[in-house]
Design a protein around this motif. Structure first.
Motif, short mmCIF file in Angstrom:
data_model
loop_
_atom_site.label_atom_id
_atom_site.label_comp_id
_atom_site.label_asym_id
_atom_site.label_seq_id
_atom_site.Cartn_x
_atom_site.Cartn_y
_atom_site.Cartn_z
N LEU A 265 0.84 -1.20 0.00
CA LEU A 265 0.00 0.00 0.00
C LEU A 265 0.88 1.25 0.00
N GLN A 266 0.64 2.12 -0.94
CA GLN A 266 1.41 3.36 -1.05
C GLN A 266 0.45 4.53 -0.81
N VAL A 267 0.78 5.37 0.14
CA VAL A 267 -0.11 6.49 0.44
C VAL A 267 0.71 7.77 0.59
N ALA A 268 0.32 8.80 -0.16
CA ALA A 268 1.00 10.10 -0.07
C ALA A 268 0.68 10.77 1.27
N PRO A 269 1.58 11.60 1.78
CA PRO A 269 1.39 12.15 3.13
C PRO A 269 0.23 13.14 3.29
N LEU B 220 -15.88 7.96 -1.92
CA LEU B 220 -16.86 7.94 -0.83
C LEU B 220 -16.90 6.56 -0.18
N ASP B 221 -17.01 5.53 -1.02
CA ASP B 221 -17.07 4.16 -0.49
C ASP B 221 -15.68 3.56 -0.52
N HIS B 222 -15.35 2.89 0.55
CA HIS B 222 -14.00 2.35 0.66
C HIS B 222 -14.06 1.04 1.43
N PRO B 223 -13.00 0.20 1.33
CA PRO B 223 -13.08 -1.16 1.89
C PRO B 223 -12.73 -1.30 3.37
N ALA C 45 -5.22 9.79 10.63
CA ALA C 45 -5.06 8.34 10.51
C ALA C 45 -6.27 7.75 9.78
N ALA C 46 -7.47 8.20 10.18
CA ALA C 46 -8.70 7.69 9.55
C ALA C 46 -8.70 8.01 8.06
N SER C 47 -8.24 9.21 7.73
CA SER C 47 -8.25 9.64 6.33
C SER C 47 -7.29 8.80 5.48
N VAL C 48 -6.17 8.38 6.07
CA VAL C 48 -5.24 7.50 5.34
C VAL C 48 -5.95 6.17 5.02
N LEU C 49 -6.68 5.65 6.00
CA LEU C 49 -7.37 4.37 5.77
C LEU C 49 -8.50 4.51 4.76
N ARG C 50 -9.11 5.71 4.72
CA ARG C 50 -10.19 5.95 3.76
C ARG C 50 -9.75 5.81 2.31
N CYS C 51 -8.47 6.07 2.04
CA CYS C 51 -8.04 6.07 0.64
C CYS C 51 -7.42 4.74 0.20
N LEU C 52 -7.36 3.75 1.11
CA LEU C 52 -6.76 2.47 0.72
C LEU C 52 -7.65 1.76 -0.30
N PRO D 185 -14.05 16.23 -7.54
CA PRO D 185 -14.84 16.31 -6.30
C PRO D 185 -15.17 14.95 -5.68
N THR D 186 -15.54 13.97 -6.50
CA THR D 186 -15.96 12.68 -5.94
C THR D 186 -14.80 11.91 -5.31
N LEU D 187 -13.57 12.37 -5.52
CA LEU D 187 -12.41 11.71 -4.90
C LEU D 187 -11.78 12.60 -3.82
N ARG D 188 -12.60 13.54 -3.29
CA ARG D 188 -12.12 14.42 -2.20
C ARG D 188 -12.76 14.05 -0.88
N ASN D 189 -13.18 12.78 -0.74
CA ASN D 189 -13.85 12.37 0.50
C ASN D 189 -12.85 11.96 1.58
N ALA D 190 -11.82 12.77 1.74
CA ALA D 190 -10.74 12.46 2.69
C ALA D 190 -11.24 12.55 4.12
#
Ligand code: DCP
Ligand code: MG
Length: 363
Positions: A10-14, A23-26, A56-63, A358-363
């Protein structure tokens, strides 16, 4: 032969504004646990701790896939020791004892109830809690002094607790557009906030009013609000004049509220005809914000959210680019100049960021 399936790492930008967050994530259970602790920390007035859990929650939201185990956390940014322990417990036991205890606590439940009232923030809710108040009934029986806004919030509490649906929000946007266009031909109305990010529901409706000719939008709000009043649609309103000046020092912390002319309302949403004896309307929160054309891309970016995405954009601008971003503009501190933009894409370009729709700004 033994087949080992290795999931891609998993690679996540800071910064959240460098990531695509649908919006929906696993990982809903993990995100929920951390966001509950974030909320509880804010209720306790511990903003830095709240922000750490939110990050921390926002990082998990984008996985892109479910987290397999805590071994995968080591490569991820923003996961502190406390978040790590919470995630480990949820991964292993399905729940985290600390989170469950918070959710059951009288303090958390009461703060959640009080801050849900329109016009009540954490500080007021905390005062009431420390006075021993626990319910809306207590506010009344203790004769608690309420502002006019809070009074309206309490009166409409049950209605406002019902989420606004997308079709309802779009219906209100059309109603406002029709009225605005009659008062000012070519006026525009844009549905911002969570709905623009693709959310099916919201706690309110956020509308940006503008006009393609700079300056023509001035004077629109008063007559528009008066029209809503004449139609018997206004249950509550308070307006605020524009306090924007280009001579003032630009700031990314004019906070949640920018300096646009605006009107906070509670509106009667007329419901489709139902059986007899059923009330034909419901109260909903509607915010109207008047934006000069040249500032519209910035206002749109600022009012689309999520709140965390906005906070991260501003932090990125300041710390990585020496720029100040707010809903009015983008200011380059080294050059001492404002950077104009005619679209959101251009603002991302100025910041040297990949465009995030916009639909990918659900951080
Ligand atoms: N906003 C912000 N900071 C705040 C308040 C608002 O950046 N403190 C911006 C981002 C929000 C947008 O304004 O997305 C609208 O605010 P809302 O509180 O209405 O938030 P949402 O529309 O995202 O959520 P909801 O669906 O609950 O209405
Ligand atoms: Mg909203």
């Amino acid at each position: 032969h033994v087949t080992v399936t290795v999931e891609p790492s998993l690679q996540v930008a800071p910064y959240a504004c460098q990531r695509r967050t649908p919006l929906d994530h696993p990982n809903p259970a993990l995100v929920m646990a951390l966001e509950t602790l974030a909320e509880a920390a804010l209720f306790a007035g511990e903003e830095a701790r709240g922000l750490a859990f939110t990050r921390a929650a926002s990082v998990l939201r984008c996985l892109p896939r479910a987290l397999q185990g805590t071994h995968e956390l080591s490569g991820l940014p923003c996961i502190g020791g406390h978040s790590h322990r919470v995630l480990q417990e949820v991964l292993e036991d399905g729940v985290c004892a600390e989170v469950e205890a918070v959710k059951q606590s009288e303090r958390y439940q009461t703060m959640k109830l009080f801050t849900q009232i329109f016009g009540v923030g954490v500080r007021t809710a905390d005062c009431w809690y420390r006075e021993g108040l626990r319910s809306l009934g207590d506010l009344q029986s203790h004769g608690t002094r309420l502002t006019r806004q809070q009074q309206a919030g309490v009166e409409c509490f049950e209605d406002l607790a019902v989420p606004v649906g997308r079709a309802e929000a779009e219906g209100l946007a059309c109603l406002v557009l029709d009225a605005a266009a009659r008062l000012l031909p070519s006026a525009s109305v844009t549905l911002a906030g969570g709905f623009r990010r693709g959310k099916p529901h919201g706690h309110d409706v956020d509308l940006l009013l503008s006009h393609p000719e700079e300056g023509r939008e001035v004077g629109l709000l008063g007559p528009l609000v008066a029209w809503l009043e004449e139609q018997g649609l206004l249950l509550y309103q308070h307006s605020q004049h524009s306090s924007y000046t280009t001579t003032a020092e630009p700031s990314s912390s004019c906070g949640p509220l920018d300096r646009f002319e605006r009107c906070f309302t509670i509106l009667r949403l007329v419901l489709p005809a139902t059986g007899t004896g059923v009330r034909a309307w419901r109260a909903v929160r509607l915010d109207l914000v008047v934006v000069p054309h040249s500032q519209l891309p910035f206002a749109l970016l600022g009012w689309t959210g999520s709140r965390h995405f906005e906070r991260e954009l501003r932090r990125f601008a300041r710390h990585e680019r020496e720029m100040v971003l707010n809903s009015h503009g983008l200011y380059n501190m080294r050059q001492g100049t404002f950077l104009p933009a005619s679209s959101e894409e251009e603002i991302f370009q100025h910041l040297g960021l990949d465009y995030i729709p916009p639909t990918l700004r659900n951080a």
